[in-house]
Motif scaffolding. Structure first.
Motif, PDB file in Angstrom:
ATOM      1  N   LEU A 127      30.552  38.791  42.444  1.00  0.00           N
ATOM      2  CA  LEU A 127      31.260  38.468  43.687  1.00  0.00           C
ATOM      3  C   LEU A 127      30.528  37.400  44.481  1.00  0.00           C
ATOM      4  O   LEU A 127      31.158  36.484  45.028  1.00  0.00           O
ATOM      5  CB  LEU A 127      31.447  39.716  44.545  1.00  0.00           C
ATOM      6  CG  LEU A 127      32.616  40.605  44.172  1.00  0.00           C
ATOM      7  CD1 LEU A 127      32.612  41.877  44.996  1.00  0.00           C
ATOM      8  CD2 LEU A 127      33.929  39.871  44.354  1.00  0.00           C
ATOM      9  N   LEU A 128      29.217  37.493  44.551  1.00  0.00           N
ATOM     10  CA  LEU A 128      28.425  36.489  45.270  1.00  0.00           C
ATOM     11  C   LEU A 128      28.625  35.106  44.637  1.00  0.00           C
ATOM     12  O   LEU A 128      28.877  34.123  45.346  1.00  0.00           O
ATOM     13  CB  LEU A 128      26.946  36.866  45.277  1.00  0.00           C
ATOM     14  CG  LEU A 128      26.006  35.846  45.914  1.00  0.00           C
ATOM     15  CD1 LEU A 128      26.302  35.695  47.397  1.00  0.00           C
ATOM     16  CD2 LEU A 128      24.566  36.236  45.683  1.00  0.00           C
ATOM     17  N   LEU A 129      28.528  35.028  43.323  1.00  0.00           N
ATOM     18  CA  LEU A 129      28.719  33.756  42.629  1.00  0.00           C
ATOM     19  C   LEU A 129      30.126  33.207  42.856  1.00  0.00           C
ATOM     20  O   LEU A 129      30.306  32.002  43.076  1.00  0.00           O
ATOM     21  CB  LEU A 129      28.452  33.922  41.132  1.00  0.00           C
ATOM     22  CG  LEU A 129      27.001  34.202  40.737  1.00  0.00           C
ATOM     23  CD1 LEU A 129      26.920  34.613  39.274  1.00  0.00           C
ATOM     24  CD2 LEU A 129      26.112  33.005  41.026  1.00  0.00           C
ATOM     25  N   LEU A 130      31.120  34.081  42.827  1.00  0.00           N
ATOM     26  CA  LEU A 130      32.497  33.649  43.025  1.00  0.00           C
ATOM     27  C   LEU A 130      32.735  33.192  44.465  1.00  0.00           C
ATOM     28  O   LEU A 130      33.387  32.174  44.696  1.00  0.00           O
ATOM     29  CB  LEU A 130      33.460  34.774  42.643  1.00  0.00           C
ATOM     30  CG  LEU A 130      34.939  34.418  42.614  1.00  0.00           C
ATOM     31  CD1 LEU A 130      35.206  33.224  41.702  1.00  0.00           C
ATOM     32  CD2 LEU A 130      35.747  35.627  42.169  1.00  0.00           C
ATOM     33  N   VAL A 131      32.190  33.915  45.429  1.00  0.00           N
ATOM     34  CA  VAL A 131      32.327  33.515  46.836  1.00  0.00           C
ATOM     35  C   VAL A 131      31.664  32.158  47.074  1.00  0.00           C
ATOM     36  O   VAL A 131      32.229  31.288  47.751  1.00  0.00           O
ATOM     37  CB  VAL A 131      31.751  34.597  47.784  1.00  0.00           C
ATOM     38  CG1 VAL A 131      31.576  34.070  49.194  1.00  0.00           C
ATOM     39  CG2 VAL A 131      32.637  35.833  47.782  1.00  0.00           C
ATOM     40  N   VAL A 132      30.475  31.968  46.512  1.00  0.00           N
ATOM     41  CA  VAL A 132      29.792  30.680  46.654  1.00  0.00           C
ATOM     42  C   VAL A 132      30.635  29.566  46.040  1.00  0.00           C
ATOM     43  O   VAL A 132      30.781  28.485  46.621  1.00  0.00           O
ATOM     44  CB  VAL A 132      28.380  30.731  46.024  1.00  0.00           C
ATOM     45  CG1 VAL A 132      27.768  29.345  45.907  1.00  0.00           C
ATOM     46  CG2 VAL A 132      27.474  31.649  46.835  1.00  0.00           C
ATOM     47  N   ALA A 133      31.231  29.814  44.879  1.00  0.00           N
ATOM     48  CA  ALA A 133      32.071  28.809  44.224  1.00  0.00           C
ATOM     49  C   ALA A 133      33.310  28.493  45.074  1.00  0.00           C
ATOM     50  O   ALA A 133      33.697  27.325  45.191  1.00  0.00           O
ATOM     51  CB  ALA A 133      32.477  29.285  42.830  1.00  0.00           C
ATOM     52  N   VAL A 134      33.912  29.515  45.655  1.00  0.00           N
ATOM     53  CA  VAL A 134      35.095  29.305  46.497  1.00  0.00           C
ATOM     54  C   VAL A 134      34.729  28.521  47.754  1.00  0.00           C
ATOM     55  O   VAL A 134      35.407  27.545  48.105  1.00  0.00           O
ATOM     56  CB  VAL A 134      35.767  30.656  46.857  1.00  0.00           C
ATOM     57  CG1 VAL A 134      36.780  30.488  47.975  1.00  0.00           C
ATOM     58  CG2 VAL A 134      36.428  31.268  45.635  1.00  0.00           C
ATOM     59  N   VAL A 135      33.676  28.923  48.424  1.00  0.00           N
ATOM     60  CA  VAL A 135      33.252  28.223  49.643  1.00  0.00           C
ATOM     61  C   VAL A 135      32.882  26.771  49.323  1.00  0.00           C
ATOM     62  O   VAL A 135      33.274  25.846  50.044  1.00  0.00           O
ATOM     63  CB  VAL A 135      32.069  28.966  50.318  1.00  0.00           C
ATOM     64  CG1 VAL A 135      31.439  28.124  51.419  1.00  0.00           C
ATOM     65  CG2 VAL A 135      32.535  30.308  50.866  1.00  0.00           C
ATOM     66  N   ASN A 136      32.180  26.557  48.223  1.00  0.00           N
ATOM     67  CA  ASN A 136      31.811  25.204  47.815  1.00  0.00           C
ATOM     68  C   ASN A 136      33.062  24.353  47.543  1.00  0.00           C
ATOM     69  O   ASN A 136      33.132  23.194  47.953  1.00  0.00           O
ATOM     70  CB  ASN A 136      30.920  25.247  46.575  1.00  0.00           C
ATOM     71  CG  ASN A 136      30.448  23.877  46.168  1.00  0.00           C
ATOM     72  OD1 ASN A 136      29.696  23.228  46.892  1.00  0.00           O
ATOM     73  ND2 ASN A 136      30.898  23.421  45.003  1.00  0.00           N
ATOM     74  N   ALA A 137      34.038  24.950  46.873  1.00  0.00           N
ATOM     75  CA  ALA A 137      35.274  24.221  46.574  1.00  0.00           C
ATOM     76  C   ALA A 137      36.039  23.875  47.852  1.00  0.00           C
ATOM     77  O   ALA A 137      36.533  22.755  48.002  1.00  0.00           O
ATOM     78  CB  ALA A 137      36.149  25.045  45.635  1.00  0.00           C
TER      79      ALA A 137
END
Length: 146
Positions: free
Chosen positions: A17-27
């Protein structure tokens, strides 16, 4: 062994979830800020992809060894599982929705490779990774997690 897989699946979920949230925020930041898509952005997205795929593999193993997964359907029948809200969540809703979510994330990753502009890459990640994240968050068995 079952207890280890349950704990591993729950523990890895935090990282995924942390990795996915970081990817979403970065995008989102890249898309809104009209930034240039770099190798760093690609790595962030692939870590989100790898984290969720690893979680899926662990989850599939758990699904077939858990008494609340495939065994519940085999032993009780689909009709009984669907009548029980908590069993329905763990045996049907959680796995199906999360497979759909990870499929969307994978589609987003695949689509970005064919795109040429930074804006379109960030937009693709924003749409597909965010949809995946929302679906995953909607079917986490929160009562079992904490």
């Amino acid at each position: 062994m079952y207890e280890f897989i349950v704990k591993f699946h729950s523990g890895w979920a935090y990282l995924a979830l942390l990795l996915l949230v970081v990817a979403v925020v970065n995008a989102i930041l890249g898309f809104v800020g009209k930034k240039e898509f770099t190798a760093k952005d690609r790595k962030i997205a692939i870590f989100g992809l790898i984290g969720t795929h690893t979680q899926l593999l662990i989850g599939l193993i758990l699904y077939f060894v858990s008494p609340n997964g495939f065994s519940a359907i085999v032993n009780s029948g689909m009709g009984e599982v669907m009548k029980n809200a908590s069993l329905r969540l763990t045996a049907v809703e959680h796995p199906v929705i999360n497979i759909i979510a990870i499929t969307l994330i994978t589609i987003g990753w695949s689509k970005h490779k064919k795109l040429t502009t930074s804006e379109s890459k960030f937009k693709t990640f924003t749409i597909f990774y965010t949809l995946g994240l929302v679906l995953i968050l909607s079917r986490i068995p929160w009562s079992l997690w904490f």
